[in-house]
Design an enzyme around this catalytic site. Structure first.
Site, PDB file in Angstrom:
ATOM      1  N   ARG A  65       0.835  -1.212   0.000  1.00 31.26           N
ATOM      2  CA  ARG A  65       0.000   0.000   0.000  1.00 31.26           C
ATOM      3  C   ARG A  65       0.865   1.255   0.000  1.00 31.26           C
ATOM      4  O   ARG A  65       0.585   2.222  -0.713  1.00 31.26           O
ATOM      5  CB  ARG A  65      -0.919   0.020   1.224  1.00 31.26           C
ATOM      6  CG  ARG A  65      -2.157  -0.814   1.079  1.00 31.26           C
ATOM      7  CD  ARG A  65      -3.078  -0.649   2.300  1.00 31.26           C
ATOM      8  NE  ARG A  65      -4.283  -1.445   2.118  1.00 31.26           N
ATOM      9  CZ  ARG A  65      -5.335  -1.025   1.412  1.00 31.26           C
ATOM     10  NH1 ARG A  65      -5.318   0.161   0.843  1.00 31.26           N
ATOM     11  NH2 ARG A  65      -6.391  -1.802   1.261  1.00 31.26           N
ATOM     12  N   ASN A 107     -15.052  13.534   0.466  1.00 31.06           N
ATOM     13  CA  ASN A 107     -15.479  12.258  -0.113  1.00 31.06           C
ATOM     14  C   ASN A 107     -16.995  12.238  -0.174  1.00 31.06           C
ATOM     15  O   ASN A 107     -17.671  12.854   0.672  1.00 31.06           O
ATOM     16  CB  ASN A 107     -14.998  11.080   0.728  1.00 31.06           C
ATOM     17  CG  ASN A 107     -15.418   9.729   0.145  1.00 31.06           C
ATOM     18  OD1 ASN A 107     -15.286   9.492  -1.044  1.00 31.06           O
ATOM     19  ND2 ASN A 107     -15.959   8.863   0.990  1.00 31.06           N
ATOM     20  N   HIS A 109     -20.193   9.578  -0.076  1.00 29.58           N
ATOM     21  CA  HIS A 109     -20.476   8.214   0.351  1.00 29.58           C
ATOM     22  C   HIS A 109     -21.976   7.969   0.187  1.00 29.58           C
ATOM     23  O   HIS A 109     -22.782   8.816   0.586  1.00 29.58           O
ATOM     24  CB  HIS A 109     -20.053   8.037   1.817  1.00 29.58           C
ATOM     25  CG  HIS A 109     -20.309   6.668   2.359  1.00 29.58           C
ATOM     26  ND1 HIS A 109     -19.512   5.586   2.047  1.00 29.58           N
ATOM     27  CD2 HIS A 109     -21.278   6.198   3.175  1.00 29.58           C
ATOM     28  CE1 HIS A 109     -19.995   4.509   2.655  1.00 29.58           C
ATOM     29  NE2 HIS A 109     -21.060   4.853   3.344  1.00 29.58           N
ATOM     30  N   SER A 136     -23.929  11.259   1.458  1.00 25.19           N
ATOM     31  CA  SER A 136     -23.288  12.232   2.350  1.00 25.19           C
ATOM     32  C   SER A 136     -21.959  12.678   1.747  1.00 25.19           C
ATOM     33  O   SER A 136     -21.232  11.854   1.178  1.00 25.19           O
ATOM     34  CB  SER A 136     -22.986  11.589   3.719  1.00 25.19           C
ATOM     35  OG  SER A 136     -24.149  10.998   4.262  1.00 25.19           O
ATOM     36  N   LEU A 144     -12.422   5.521   8.463  1.00 25.50           N
ATOM     37  CA  LEU A 144     -13.172   5.376   7.213  1.00 25.50           C
ATOM     38  C   LEU A 144     -14.577   5.992   7.309  1.00 25.50           C
ATOM     39  O   LEU A 144     -15.323   5.702   8.247  1.00 25.50           O
ATOM     40  CB  LEU A 144     -13.308   3.880   6.876  1.00 25.50           C
ATOM     41  CG  LEU A 144     -13.979   3.555   5.536  1.00 25.50           C
ATOM     42  CD1 LEU A 144     -13.128   4.039   4.368  1.00 25.50           C
ATOM     43  CD2 LEU A 144     -14.267   2.063   5.421  1.00 25.50           C
ATOM     44  N   ASP A 145     -14.901   6.862   6.341  1.00 23.02           N
ATOM     45  CA  ASP A 145     -16.260   7.419   6.210  1.00 23.02           C
ATOM     46  C   ASP A 145     -16.750   8.062   7.509  1.00 23.02           C
ATOM     47  O   ASP A 145     -17.937   8.001   7.834  1.00 23.02           O
ATOM     48  CB  ASP A 145     -17.238   6.288   5.808  1.00 23.02           C
ATOM     49  CG  ASP A 145     -16.869   5.666   4.472  1.00 23.02           C
ATOM     50  OD1 ASP A 145     -17.150   4.470   4.287  1.00 23.02           O
ATOM     51  OD2 ASP A 145     -16.275   6.358   3.628  1.00 23.02           O
TER      52      ASP A 145
HETATM   53  C1  GRF Z   1     -21.129   6.189  -6.180  1.00 18.93           C
HETATM   54  O1  GRF Z   1     -22.226   5.507  -5.596  1.00 18.93           O
HETATM   55  C2  GRF Z   1     -20.340   6.877  -5.089  1.00 18.93           C
HETATM   56  O2  GRF Z   1     -21.146   7.268  -3.995  1.00 18.93           O
HETATM   57  C3  GRF Z   1     -19.397   5.804  -4.661  1.00 18.93           C
HETATM   58  O3  GRF Z   1     -18.968   5.237  -5.883  1.00 18.93           O
HETATM   59  C4  GRF Z   1     -20.133   5.171  -6.750  1.00 18.93           C
HETATM   60  C5  GRF Z   1     -19.759   5.416  -8.190  1.00 18.93           C
HETATM   61  O4  GRF Z   1     -19.335   6.744  -8.297  1.00 18.93           O
HETATM   62  N1  GRF Z   1     -18.331   6.331  -3.864  1.00 18.93           N
HETATM   63  P1  GRF Z   1     -18.897   7.384  -9.738  1.00 18.93           P
HETATM   64  O5  GRF Z   1     -20.028   7.162 -10.715  1.00 18.93           O
HETATM   65  O6  GRF Z   1     -17.651   6.662 -10.201  1.00 18.93           O
HETATM   66  O7  GRF Z   1     -18.684   8.834  -9.427  1.00 18.93           O
END
Ligand code: GRF
Length: 196
Positions: A65, A107, A109, A136, A144-145
């Site tokens: 990572r 971010n 979510h 959100s 996380l989140d």
């Molecule tokens: C979305 O539901 C977002 O909330 C999550 O990833 C999904 C796809 O997002 N984090 P995108 O279409 O790639 O922006």
């Protein structure tokens, strides 16, 4: 001009919504779209808009990572972003990485946090029989989140909803919420925006 870097992992529909809003008198402009997946469709779209893009394939680093994050950090720092927006970015980032952008990383979510941090949010809301779901936008912290919530949008859970129908309804609200929260955040607002 406030410089915004956006991190994606796939289609980047949230990235597209953010980019399409950053015009005219908007204080921000996108300076980089980066992804952990070189095949992310959002990269080609961003490049067509003339936005710098980069991809660092996390699979090339195996379980390393730190190596992946070091490789991803380089082009991001080179773009000198003021704000980082995670938009469908599906890799968990270390406290070290986040520390480079403390207080200026957002971010989105797909749940009404603090409910349903992590994955499979729509399945969990359906299984719980929730009457409402939503999305959100929050400041990113190492947990996380879990950072301060900057905005939320709600949708009704409808009879017969599946994870697919619910996620589509929530995604449409994500595309409304994230651009409005970024504008406010860039203007220094830190109070929550709850969309009707
Ligand atoms: C979305 O539901 C977002 O909330 C999550 O990833 C999904 C796809 O997002 N984090 P995108 O279409 O790639 O922006």
């Amino acid at each position: 001009m406030i410089r915004v870097a956006i991190l994606i992992s796939g289609g980047g529909s949230n990235m597209r919504a953010l980019v399409e809003d950053m015009t005219g008198d908007h204080p921000c402009r996108p300076v980089l779209v980066a992804s952990n997946d070189p095949a992310a469709a959002g990269l080609a779209w961003a490049a067509r808009q003339g936005i710098a893009t980069c991809a660092v394939d996390h699979r090339a680093y195996g379980g390393n990572r730190a190596g992946f994050e070091a490789a991803l950090l380089e082009p991001i720092l080179a773009a000198k972003p003021d704000i980082i927006c995670l938009a469908g970015f599906m890799r968990i980032l270390s406290a070290d990485f986040i520390g480079h952008f403390a207080g200026r990383m957002l971010n989105i979510h797909p749940s009404l946090l603090p409910k349903y941090t992590g994955l499979h949010t729509h399945q969990r809301a359906l299984a719980a029989g929730d009457a409402q779901a939503g999305c959100s936008v929050h400041e990113v912290i190492p947990e996380l989140d879990a950072g301060p919530i900057l905005g939320q949008a709600r949708v009704a859970v409808l009879q017969g909803d599946t994870a697919e129908t619910l996620s589509a309804r929530v995604l449409a609200q994500e595309h409304r919420l994230y651009p409005q929260v970024l504008r406010r955040f860039a203007q220094g607002h830190r109070t929550r925006l709850d969309l009707p």
